[in-house]
Design a protein around this motif. Structure first.
Motif, PDB file in Angstrom:
ATOM      1  N   ARG A  49       0.327  -1.246  -0.108  1.00  0.00           N
ATOM      2  CA  ARG A  49      -0.479   0.057  -0.086  1.00  0.00           C
ATOM      3  C   ARG A  49       0.686   0.797  -0.046  1.00  0.00           C
ATOM      4  NH1 ARG A  49      -3.830   0.493   5.090  1.00  0.00           N
ATOM      5  NH2 ARG A  49      -5.159   1.960   3.250  1.00  0.00           N
ATOM      6  N   HIS A  50       1.689   1.586   1.079  1.00  0.00           N
ATOM      7  CA  HIS A  50       3.299   2.216   0.794  1.00  0.00           C
ATOM      8  C   HIS A  50       3.193   2.686  -0.681  1.00  0.00           C
ATOM      9  CE1 HIS A  50       5.796  -0.269   1.128  1.00  0.00           C
ATOM     10  NE2 HIS A  50       6.849   0.287   1.262  1.00  0.00           N
ATOM     11  N   LYS A  51       3.269   1.678  -1.329  1.00  0.00           N
ATOM     12  CA  LYS A  51       4.356   2.232  -2.358  1.00  0.00           C
ATOM     13  C   LYS A  51       3.042   2.541  -3.323  1.00  0.00           C
ATOM     14  CE  LYS A  51       8.637   0.093  -1.627  1.00  0.00           C
ATOM     15  NZ  LYS A  51       9.699   0.625  -2.605  1.00  0.00           N
ATOM     16  N   VAL A  52       1.759   1.691  -3.616  1.00  0.00           N
ATOM     17  CA  VAL A  52       1.078   2.131  -3.966  1.00  0.00           C
ATOM     18  C   VAL A  52       1.002   3.914  -4.066  1.00  0.00           C
ATOM     19  CG1 VAL A  52      -1.424   2.177  -4.246  1.00  0.00           C
ATOM     20  CG2 VAL A  52      -0.013   0.062  -4.488  1.00  0.00           C
ATOM     21  N   GLN A  53       0.793   4.202  -2.990  1.00  0.00           N
ATOM     22  CA  GLN A  53       0.719   5.559  -1.976  1.00  0.00           C
ATOM     23  C   GLN A  53       1.192   6.412  -2.653  1.00  0.00           C
ATOM     24  OE1 GLN A  53      -0.432   5.044   1.867  1.00  0.00           O
ATOM     25  NE2 GLN A  53      -1.768   3.831   2.044  1.00  0.00           N
ATOM     26  N   GLU A  54       2.662   6.242  -2.908  1.00  0.00           N
ATOM     27  CA  GLU A  54       3.704   7.024  -3.933  1.00  0.00           C
ATOM     28  C   GLU A  54       3.250   7.444  -5.143  1.00  0.00           C
ATOM     29  OE1 GLU A  54       6.926   4.829  -3.294  1.00  0.00           O
ATOM     30  OE2 GLU A  54       7.470   5.251  -0.990  1.00  0.00           O
ATOM     31  N   THR A  55       2.955   6.379  -5.459  1.00  0.00           N
ATOM     32  CA  THR A  55       2.114   6.263  -6.920  1.00  0.00           C
ATOM     33  C   THR A  55       1.439   7.490  -7.239  1.00  0.00           C
ATOM     34  OG1 THR A  55       4.174   4.422  -7.226  1.00  0.00           O
ATOM     35  CG2 THR A  55       2.703   5.264  -9.259  1.00  0.00           C
ATOM     36  N   GLY A  56       0.186   6.661  -6.337  1.00  0.00           N
ATOM     37  CA  GLY A  56      -0.729   7.583  -6.553  1.00  0.00           C
ATOM     38  C   GLY A  56      -2.023   6.043  -7.161  1.00  0.00           C
ATOM     39  N   LEU A  57      -3.885   6.056  -6.589  1.00  0.00           N
ATOM     40  CA  LEU A  57      -3.467   4.254  -6.554  1.00  0.00           C
ATOM     41  C   LEU A  57      -4.194   4.523  -8.123  1.00  0.00           C
ATOM     42  CD1 LEU A  57      -5.530   2.503  -6.201  1.00  0.00           C
ATOM     43  CD2 LEU A  57      -7.336   3.600  -5.319  1.00  0.00           C
ATOM     44  N   LYS A  58      -4.617   5.763  -9.481  1.00  0.00           N
ATOM     45  CA  LYS A  58      -5.293   5.678 -10.353  1.00  0.00           C
ATOM     46  C   LYS A  58      -3.827   5.207 -11.111  1.00  0.00           C
ATOM     47  CE  LYS A  58      -9.493   7.776  -9.767  1.00  0.00           C
ATOM     48  NZ  LYS A  58     -10.481   6.818 -10.153  1.00  0.00           N
ATOM     49  N   GLU A  59      -2.659   5.818 -11.203  1.00  0.00           N
ATOM     50  CA  GLU A  59      -1.418   5.729 -11.821  1.00  0.00           C
ATOM     51  C   GLU A  59      -0.548   4.114 -11.547  1.00  0.00           C
ATOM     52  OE1 GLU A  59       1.249   6.370 -14.648  1.00  0.00           O
ATOM     53  OE2 GLU A  59      -0.015   6.902 -14.424  1.00  0.00           O
ATOM     54  N   SER A  60      -1.526   3.629 -10.191  1.00  0.00           N
ATOM     55  CA  SER A  60      -0.881   2.465  -9.849  1.00  0.00           C
ATOM     56  C   SER A  60      -1.765   1.704 -10.680  1.00  0.00           C
ATOM     57  CB  SER A  60      -0.289   2.201  -8.250  1.00  0.00           C
ATOM     58  OG  SER A  60      -0.190   2.750  -7.350  1.00  0.00           O
ATOM     59  N   ARG A  61      -3.100   1.468 -10.898  1.00  0.00           N
ATOM     60  CA  ARG A  61      -3.605   0.987 -11.785  1.00  0.00           C
ATOM     61  C   ARG A  61      -3.399   0.480 -13.088  1.00  0.00           C
ATOM     62  NH1 ARG A  61     -10.038   1.082 -12.368  1.00  0.00           N
ATOM     63  NH2 ARG A  61     -10.735  -0.815 -14.135  1.00  0.00           N
ATOM     64  N   LYS A  62      -3.130   1.731 -13.118  1.00  0.00           N
ATOM     65  CA  LYS A  62      -3.303   1.358 -15.082  1.00  0.00           C
ATOM     66  C   LYS A  62      -1.400   1.512 -15.080  1.00  0.00           C
ATOM     67  CE  LYS A  62      -2.491   5.472 -19.171  1.00  0.00           C
ATOM     68  NZ  LYS A  62      -1.424   5.545 -19.575  1.00  0.00           N
ATOM     69  N   LEU A  63      -0.699   1.441 -15.011  1.00  0.00           N
ATOM     70  CA  LEU A  63       0.843   0.817 -14.889  1.00  0.00           C
ATOM     71  C   LEU A  63       0.432   0.329 -15.382  1.00  0.00           C
ATOM     72  CD1 LEU A  63       2.861   3.037 -12.503  1.00  0.00           C
ATOM     73  CD2 LEU A  63       3.414   2.976 -14.602  1.00  0.00           C
ATOM     74  N   ILE A  64       0.020  -0.880 -14.186  1.00  0.00           N
ATOM     75  CA  ILE A  64      -0.104  -2.443 -14.041  1.00  0.00           C
ATOM     76  C   ILE A  64      -0.609  -2.887 -15.033  1.00  0.00           C
ATOM     77  CG2 ILE A  64      -1.482  -4.251 -12.727  1.00  0.00           C
ATOM     78  CD1 ILE A  64      -0.684  -2.968 -10.232  1.00  0.00           C
ATOM     79  N   LYS A  65      -1.879  -2.064 -15.328  1.00  0.00           N
ATOM     80  CA  LYS A  65      -2.630  -2.480 -16.253  1.00  0.00           C
ATOM     81  C   LYS A  65      -2.425  -2.724 -17.676  1.00  0.00           C
ATOM     82  CE  LYS A  65      -7.012  -1.764 -18.271  1.00  0.00           C
ATOM     83  NZ  LYS A  65      -8.799  -1.074 -18.639  1.00  0.00           N
ATOM     84  N   ASP A  66      -1.765  -1.320 -18.080  1.00  0.00           N
ATOM     85  CA  ASP A  66      -0.551  -1.150 -19.090  1.00  0.00           C
ATOM     86  C   ASP A  66       0.216  -2.183 -19.308  1.00  0.00           C
ATOM     87  OD1 ASP A  66      -2.567   0.826 -19.663  1.00  0.00           O
ATOM     88  OD2 ASP A  66      -1.402   2.383 -19.815  1.00  0.00           O
ATOM     89  N   ALA A  67       0.948  -2.841 -18.323  1.00  0.00           N
ATOM     90  CA  ALA A  67       2.043  -4.062 -18.086  1.00  0.00           C
ATOM     91  C   ALA A  67       1.392  -5.101 -18.581  1.00  0.00           C
ATOM     92  CB  ALA A  67       2.704  -3.874 -17.680  1.00  0.00           C
TER      93      ALA A  67
END
Length: 281
Positions: A49-67
């Motif tokens: 969670r702390h890594k997700v919060q650093e990146t931002g939730l929506k951006e984290s989801r996009k990064l994972i999905k796009d990869a």
């Protein structure tokens, strides 16, 4: 040096369940970890969670999905016991946010590290854990998220979790349907248990996650002393076989806390993960 027998399968079968628990590459932010998994062709990731919060939730989801990665779980919820009713409610509220984050990231498993006692009354602390889970279950179910109770090794009872055996985790989980609450089997935490295989059988239909690493001898650090698979004393393949035999077919997370691992290049760590996973998991 790697120990143990080598099991040979097709490449797809070898790695189709492999997941990087993000703490294993703690030196990387979420973008780095996602891109590293994509390069290494590791299909799953378990963010913290702390890594997700650093990146931002929506951006984290996009990064994972796009990869093209899949999310095996989100770590962590829990930490229910607290000295006051107000603080316990704050922790419930934080767990609800964790449920929302898990759902947004596309996983149906929130790992619960249940928390230590705020005083010397460990029995009451376990009651607080049970009460916290009871409060959280309806909310999690409304998001399609299951709660995975991860028992920790007893050496962590004073500072991380009063749930220190698979027996205790099973007992808590059995108050609910298997599609609401289950358990997470982490070999580092449970390998020592003389009742382990009975408890794995008891958990049939409730295992929501399987985590691997190894117990080094001597243990270099209580928290940051886990080793790569095959470098320690855990019979990982036997535990894996037992988990498989009760029907668990989900991802297998490599979760290693280790300063030496964190100090090396992340891509090197991912290659070590793949090599040792093939030989020892």
């Amino acid at each position: 040096m790697y120990r143990g027998s080598v099991r040979r399968h097709s490449t797809v079968e070898n790695f189709e369940k492999l997941s990087l628990n993000q703490i294993t590459t703690d030196q990387w932010n979420l973008r780095d970890a996602v891109e590293g998994c994509a390069r290494a062709e590791i299909p799953w990731i378990a963010p913290w969670r702390h890594k997700v919060q650093e990146t931002g939730l929506k951006e984290s989801r996009k990064l994972i999905k796009d990869a093209g990665l899949k999310v095996s779980s989100l770590c962590r919820g829990g930490m229910f016991p607290a000295a006051t009713a107000l603080e316990r409610q704050k922790r419930i509220d934080d767990n609800k946010r964790a449920v929302e984050e898990a759902a947004e990231l596309g996983t149906d498993v929130l790992v619960l590290v249940c928390g230590p006692s705020p005083d010397r009354d460990i029995i009451s602390a376990r009651e607080m854990v049970a009460e916290g889970i009871t409060q959280l279950v309806p909310f999690a179910e409304s998001y399609g998220v299951k709660l995975g109770i991860e028992p920790l090794h007893p050496m962590y009872a004073a500072e991380r979790s009063v749930v220190v055996s698979l027996d205790l985790a099973n007992t808590l989980a059995e108050a609910y349907r298997p599609d609401q609450v289950g358990v997470v089997v982490d070999v580092f935490h449970v390998w020592w248990d003389p009742d382990l295989y009975n408890q794995i059988n008891r958990a049939k239909g409730r295992i929501l996650g399987f985590h691997v690493s190894d117990w080094l001898v001597p243990l270099p650090d209580m928290l940051k002393g886990r080793g790569m698979m095959g470098d320690g004393v855990i019979d990982i393949q036997r535990i894996r076989k037992a988990v498989d035999e009760v029907g668990y077919s989900g991802p297998i997370e490599v979760e290693i806390f280790n300063d030496q691992v964190w100090s090396q290049q992340g891509d090197e760590t991912l290659q070590q993960i793949k090599d040792t996973y093939l030989k020892h998991v």
